[in-house]
Design a protein around this motif. Structure first.
Motif, short mmCIF file in Angstrom:
data_model
loop_
_atom_site.label_atom_id
_atom_site.label_comp_id
_atom_site.label_asym_id
_atom_site.label_seq_id
_atom_site.Cartn_x
_atom_site.Cartn_y
_atom_site.Cartn_z
N VAL A 132 0.84 -1.20 0.00
CA VAL A 132 0.00 0.00 0.00
C VAL A 132 0.87 1.25 0.00
CG1 VAL A 132 -1.67 1.30 1.37
CG2 VAL A 132 -1.97 -1.15 1.06
N LEU A 133 1.96 1.23 0.78
CA LEU A 133 2.85 2.39 0.80
C LEU A 133 3.47 2.65 -0.57
CD1 LEU A 133 4.65 1.96 4.25
CD2 LEU A 133 2.97 3.70 3.61
N LEU A 134 3.88 1.59 -1.26
CA LEU A 134 4.42 1.75 -2.61
C LEU A 134 3.35 2.26 -3.56
CD1 LEU A 134 6.77 -1.34 -3.05
CD2 LEU A 134 7.41 1.07 -2.97
N TRP A 135 2.14 1.76 -3.43
CA TRP A 135 1.03 2.17 -4.28
C TRP A 135 0.78 3.68 -4.17
CZ3 TRP A 135 -1.85 -0.30 -7.86
CH2 TRP A 135 -3.03 0.32 -8.28
N TYR A 136 0.91 4.21 -2.94
CA TYR A 136 0.67 5.63 -2.72
C TYR A 136 1.92 6.49 -2.90
CZ TYR A 136 -4.11 4.93 -1.32
OH TYR A 136 -5.45 4.61 -1.32
N GLY A 137 3.00 5.92 -3.39
CA GLY A 137 4.16 6.71 -3.79
C GLY A 137 5.23 6.92 -2.74
N THR A 138 5.23 6.15 -1.68
CA THR A 138 6.29 6.26 -0.68
C THR A 138 7.58 5.72 -1.29
OG1 THR A 138 4.66 5.88 1.04
CG2 THR A 138 6.93 5.65 1.68
N SER A 139 8.70 6.26 -0.86
CA SER A 139 9.98 5.83 -1.42
C SER A 139 10.25 4.36 -1.10
CB SER A 139 11.12 6.67 -0.85
OG SER A 139 11.29 6.38 0.52
N LEU A 140 11.08 3.74 -1.91
CA LEU A 140 11.40 2.34 -1.71
C LEU A 140 12.15 2.14 -0.40
CD1 LEU A 140 11.20 -0.44 -2.98
CD2 LEU A 140 13.39 -0.03 -4.10
N ALA A 141 13.02 3.07 -0.05
CA ALA A 141 13.77 2.95 1.21
C ALA A 141 12.82 3.07 2.41
CB ALA A 141 14.85 4.03 1.28
N GLY A 142 11.89 3.99 2.36
CA GLY A 142 10.93 4.14 3.45
C GLY A 142 10.03 2.92 3.59
N THR A 143 9.64 2.37 2.46
CA THR A 143 8.81 1.17 2.48
C THR A 143 9.58 -0.02 3.03
OG1 THR A 143 7.57 1.98 0.57
CG2 THR A 143 7.43 -0.36 1.03
N ALA A 144 10.84 -0.15 2.63
CA ALA A 144 11.67 -1.25 3.13
C ALA A 144 11.89 -1.12 4.63
CB ALA A 144 13.00 -1.28 2.40
N GLY A 145 12.12 0.09 5.11
CA GLY A 145 12.29 0.30 6.54
C GLY A 145 11.03 -0.04 7.32
#
Length: 109
Positions: free
Chosen positions: A34-47
């Motif tokens: 969901v975070l990736l879908w809404y445009g969060t950075s890959l690093a933030g999503t991985a964290g």
């Protein structure tokens, strides 16, 4: 004599902790998607994914340990019963016993 404690009846497939852990693992997958879908950075999503996985792993360990301790306590049976009244259940009389006080220096009485 206190009533003896018995273990709760478990049916095959009735593993509440396992269900909880499965839902947590599903959430660990779903939240980063969901975070990736809404445009969060890959690093933030991985964290976020790593943080959720760490919290889920710790919760799983604590739940399993709690279950093991509960089973151990049920197997041991009731131990010696110490009589403990606690701080607020004292015996005797005194001015701190609650209820109505007649007379005294209250403006109404």
């Amino acid at each position: 004599m206190p009533p003896s404690r018995t273990a709760p009846e478990t049916r095959p497939g009735d593993d509440r902790t396992g269900d909880l852990i499965r839902w947590a693992a599903f959430t660990c997958f779903l939240v980063p998607v969901v975070l990736l879908w809404y445009g969060t950075s890959l690093a933030g999503t991985a964290g976020t994914a790593l943080g959720l996985a760490a919290v889920t792993a710790v919760c799983r360990v604590l739940l399993r340990r709690s279950e093991q301790c509960a089973v151990r306590l049920l197997d041991e049976g009731p131990g010696p019963q110490a009589h403990h009244r606690g701080r607020h259940q004292r015996t005797g009389s005194g001015s701190h016993r609650g209820g109505r006080h007649t007379g005294g220096n209250s403006p109404a009485g």
